[in-house]
Scaffold this motif. Structure first.
Motif, PDB file in Angstrom:
ATOM      1  N   ASP A 145      53.337 -24.693 -16.747  1.00  0.00           N
ATOM      2  CA  ASP A 145      53.826 -26.068 -16.876  1.00  0.00           C
ATOM      3  C   ASP A 145      55.359 -26.041 -16.873  1.00  0.00           C
ATOM      4  O   ASP A 145      56.008 -26.197 -17.909  1.00  0.00           O
ATOM      5  N   PRO A 146      55.965 -25.816 -15.688  1.00  0.00           N
ATOM      6  CA  PRO A 146      57.408 -25.584 -15.619  1.00  0.00           C
ATOM      7  C   PRO A 146      58.265 -26.758 -16.115  1.00  0.00           C
ATOM      8  O   PRO A 146      59.437 -26.577 -16.416  1.00  0.00           O
ATOM      9  N   GLU A 147      57.656 -27.942 -16.235  1.00  0.00           N
ATOM     10  CA  GLU A 147      58.461 -29.080 -16.698  1.00  0.00           C
ATOM     11  C   GLU A 147      58.577 -29.167 -18.219  1.00  0.00           C
ATOM     12  O   GLU A 147      59.261 -30.052 -18.739  1.00  0.00           O
ATOM     13  N   MET A 148      57.917 -28.280 -18.901  1.00  0.00           N
ATOM     14  CA  MET A 148      57.950 -28.305 -20.373  1.00  0.00           C
ATOM     15  C   MET A 148      59.395 -28.267 -20.884  1.00  0.00           C
ATOM     16  O   MET A 148      60.192 -27.452 -20.421  1.00  0.00           O
ATOM     17  N   ASP A 149      59.720 -29.165 -21.842  1.00  0.00           N
ATOM     18  CA  ASP A 149      61.119 -29.136 -22.316  1.00  0.00           C
ATOM     19  C   ASP A 149      61.278 -28.164 -23.489  1.00  0.00           C
ATOM     20  O   ASP A 149      60.300 -27.712 -24.084  1.00  0.00           O
ATOM     21  N   GLU A 150      62.548 -27.890 -23.767  1.00  0.00           N
ATOM     22  CA  GLU A 150      62.859 -26.840 -24.727  1.00  0.00           C
ATOM     23  C   GLU A 150      62.380 -27.169 -26.140  1.00  0.00           C
ATOM     24  O   GLU A 150      61.885 -26.311 -26.860  1.00  0.00           O
ATOM     25  N   GLU A 151      62.522 -28.449 -26.495  1.00  0.00           N
ATOM     26  CA  GLU A 151      62.112 -28.830 -27.849  1.00  0.00           C
ATOM     27  C   GLU A 151      60.607 -28.617 -28.037  1.00  0.00           C
ATOM     28  O   GLU A 151      60.162 -28.074 -29.053  1.00  0.00           O
ATOM     29  N   TYR A 152      59.822 -29.027 -27.039  1.00  0.00           N
ATOM     30  CA  TYR A 152      58.370 -28.848 -27.108  1.00  0.00           C
ATOM     31  C   TYR A 152      58.036 -27.354 -27.196  1.00  0.00           C
ATOM     32  O   TYR A 152      57.200 -26.935 -27.999  1.00  0.00           O
ATOM     33  N   PHE A 153      58.733 -26.574 -26.382  1.00  0.00           N
ATOM     34  CA  PHE A 153      58.511 -25.121 -26.373  1.00  0.00           C
ATOM     35  C   PHE A 153      58.711 -24.533 -27.779  1.00  0.00           C
ATOM     36  O   PHE A 153      57.888 -23.769 -28.283  1.00  0.00           O
ATOM     37  N   THR A 154      59.822 -24.924 -28.401  1.00  0.00           N
ATOM     38  CA  THR A 154      60.158 -24.378 -29.717  1.00  0.00           C
ATOM     39  C   THR A 154      59.183 -24.848 -30.787  1.00  0.00           C
ATOM     40  O   THR A 154      58.687 -24.055 -31.594  1.00  0.00           O
ATOM     41  N   ARG A 155      58.897 -26.158 -30.786  1.00  0.00           N
ATOM     42  CA  ARG A 155      57.980 -26.703 -31.804  1.00  0.00           C
ATOM     43  C   ARG A 155      56.600 -26.075 -31.673  1.00  0.00           C
ATOM     44  O   ARG A 155      55.972 -25.714 -32.650  1.00  0.00           O
ATOM     45  N   LYS A 156      56.131 -26.009 -30.430  1.00  0.00           N
ATOM     46  CA  LYS A 156      54.772 -25.482 -30.242  1.00  0.00           C
ATOM     47  C   LYS A 156      54.713 -23.985 -30.572  1.00  0.00           C
ATOM     48  O   LYS A 156      53.715 -23.510 -31.105  1.00  0.00           O
ATOM     49  N   SER A 157      55.784 -23.256 -30.283  1.00  0.00           N
ATOM     50  CA  SER A 157      55.811 -21.832 -30.668  1.00  0.00           C
ATOM     51  C   SER A 157      55.647 -21.703 -32.178  1.00  0.00           C
ATOM     52  O   SER A 157      54.897 -20.850 -32.669  1.00  0.00           O
ATOM     53  N   SER A 158      56.365 -22.546 -32.908  1.00  0.00           N
ATOM     54  CA  SER A 158      56.292 -22.498 -34.366  1.00  0.00           C
ATOM     55  C   SER A 158      54.899 -22.922 -34.842  1.00  0.00           C
ATOM     56  O   SER A 158      54.318 -22.309 -35.745  1.00  0.00           O
ATOM     57  N   PHE A 159      54.364 -23.962 -34.200  1.00  0.00           N
ATOM     58  CA  PHE A 159      53.014 -24.455 -34.512  1.00  0.00           C
ATOM     59  C   PHE A 159      51.965 -23.342 -34.329  1.00  0.00           C
ATOM     60  O   PHE A 159      51.102 -23.124 -35.188  1.00  0.00           O
ATOM     61  N   LEU A 160      52.068 -22.603 -33.224  1.00  0.00           N
ATOM     62  CA  LEU A 160      51.106 -21.524 -32.948  1.00  0.00           C
ATOM     63  C   LEU A 160      51.306 -20.350 -33.906  1.00  0.00           C
ATOM     64  O   LEU A 160      50.348 -19.774 -34.417  1.00  0.00           O
ATOM     65  N   ALA A 161      52.579 -20.016 -34.156  1.00  0.00           N
ATOM     66  CA  ALA A 161      52.889 -18.907 -35.072  1.00  0.00           C
ATOM     67  C   ALA A 161      52.280 -19.189 -36.449  1.00  0.00           C
ATOM     68  O   ALA A 161      51.725 -18.299 -37.093  1.00  0.00           O
ATOM     69  N   ARG A 162      52.365 -20.453 -36.871  1.00  0.00           N
ATOM     70  CA  ARG A 162      51.795 -20.847 -38.171  1.00  0.00           C
ATOM     71  C   ARG A 162      50.303 -20.525 -38.248  1.00  0.00           C
ATOM     72  O   ARG A 162      49.780 -20.119 -39.283  1.00  0.00           O
TER      73      ARG A 162
END
Ligand code: PMV
Length: 361
Positions: A145-162
């Motif tokens: 999903d190359p259009e993914m923005d940076e904020e979503y990337f960061t939030r979702k990374s944290s969400f998954l890490a949790r």
């Protein structure tokens, strides 16, 4: 954002194979997370310093399969050797995150990890390890999903890490990260960590953390068991309220730069965490004689010098010594002369506040 926001729409791109590497740090909580609800929702908000040197490096190699299988397909390599003992934890993580990463069964994965800190040093590698892995999967998703923005990337990374390990969600960014809903912290969420965006006084820039390795053995209580002990703990409600209050106090302290007040909150949080373990059923005593010897030395050092080193603890016997950058010289001397002797094999790790995970070329 709600958890539904992390369920992706059908991907526009496809991808056969590749690899990606992330390096992610550990973190040390100032207000502690201890107690959770279902789905890794914290019972109280927490805040941590992101560390700099204590890191996990993870490379995720992926190859698309001919056909989607009914099981996850992954191999684990830790510091160059196959590591079967990590399998159940990773399997559980994949099961939990699958609704948010629907491609997981389409690929075979090799997950290679190594830590910058010594193996079985008693330093929890779950925060750095789970955050690094979550970031690798997000890099794969970003290619779908190359259009993914940076904020979503960061939030979702944290969400998954949790979903891998609660405190791991505080390792994606720096330098101070809040996880858990709190009235006066902007955008705070139970689902992911957010950087603390209020004013932070100069005194807290480059704050140091020396990890004194008192006991390098396995933890006596896994954090899963530990969190569960808060479920019918006699002091739970009071403790959860106190965490909210302490976060309010720290917010003011970060603005004013008041180190005396900082010490009071941070040391009290550490002792409260251990008090909760000592007063649960069953009860646990994770501090060792050398933990207490170090704490008493720290009290005396402060009294004699007027300096501001203070301690905090995780769910183990090791001591994190926190101190301002401009007091580093005298404090390091104190560690060498007076604290090192209480560490196993005289080992300690000098770390400091860092800015979060990094993608490697
Ligand atoms: O992330 P977990 O489930 O391993 O829990 C970590 C809990 C403490 O390290 C004791 C406190 C914290 O907030 O990091």
């Amino acid at each position: 954002m709600t958890k539904k926001d992390f369920i992706p729409k059908p991907y526009k791109s496809s991808l056969q194979q590749g690899e990606v590497t992330w390096e992610s740090p550990s973190n040390i909580a100032l207000v502690k997370y201890w107690g959770k609800l279902e789905n890794q929702i914290p019972a109280n908000p927490s805040i941590s310093f992101t560390l700099d040197h204590c890191r996990t490096t993870t490379t995720l190699k992926f190859q698309k399969k001919q056909r989607t299988a009914s099981n996850f397909d992954f191999e684990l390599v830790f510091e160059g050797e196959k590591k079967e003992s990590f399998r159940p934890k990773i399997q559980k993580f994949l099961e939990r995150v699958e609704p948010y990463l629907p491609f997981l069964k389409d690929y075979s994965f090799t997950i290679e990890t190594s830590n910058s800190f010594p193996h079985s040093s008693g330093i929890a590698s779950s925060a750095s390890g789970m955050s690094a892995l979550a970031l690798c999967f997000m890099s794969l998703e970003k290619q779908l999903d190359p259009e993914m923005d940076e904020e979503y990337f960061t939030r979702k990374s944290s969400f998954l890490a949790r979903l891998g390990s609660g405190s791991a969600c505080r390792s994606i960014e720096g330098e101070l990260v809040v996880w858990g809903m709190h009235n006066s912290i902007y955008q705070s969420s139970d689902l992911y960590g957010v950087p603390f965006r209020d004013e932070v006084h100069e005194n807290f820039k480059n704050y140091r953390d020396t990890i004194l390795l008192v006991d390098k053995g396995e933890k006596q209580v896994s954090s899963t068991v530990g969190h569960d002990l808060m479920n019918d703990h006699p002091y739970a409600e009071t403790r959860f309220r106190q965490a909210h209050d302490n976060l309010d106090k720290l917010k003011k302290i970060f603005r004013s730069g008041d180190l005396e007040e900082f010490i009071k909150v941070v040391e009290s949080e550490a002792l409260t965490l251990h008090a909760m373990m000592m007063t649960s059923q069953p009860y646990f005593l994770l501090m060792k004689p050398n933990t207490l010897a170090i704490i008493n030395k720290i009290f005396r050092f402060r009294e004699e010098t007027g300096l501001h080193a203070c301690f905090t603890l995780d769910a183990g016997a090791n001591v994190h010594l926190l101190y301002p950058d401009n007091e580093a010289e005298q404090t390091l001397e104190f560690i060498e002369n007076e604290l090192k002797q209480y560490c196993q094999n005289s080992q300690y790790i000098n770390d400091k506040v860092g800015s979060g995970a990094k993608k490697m070329a």
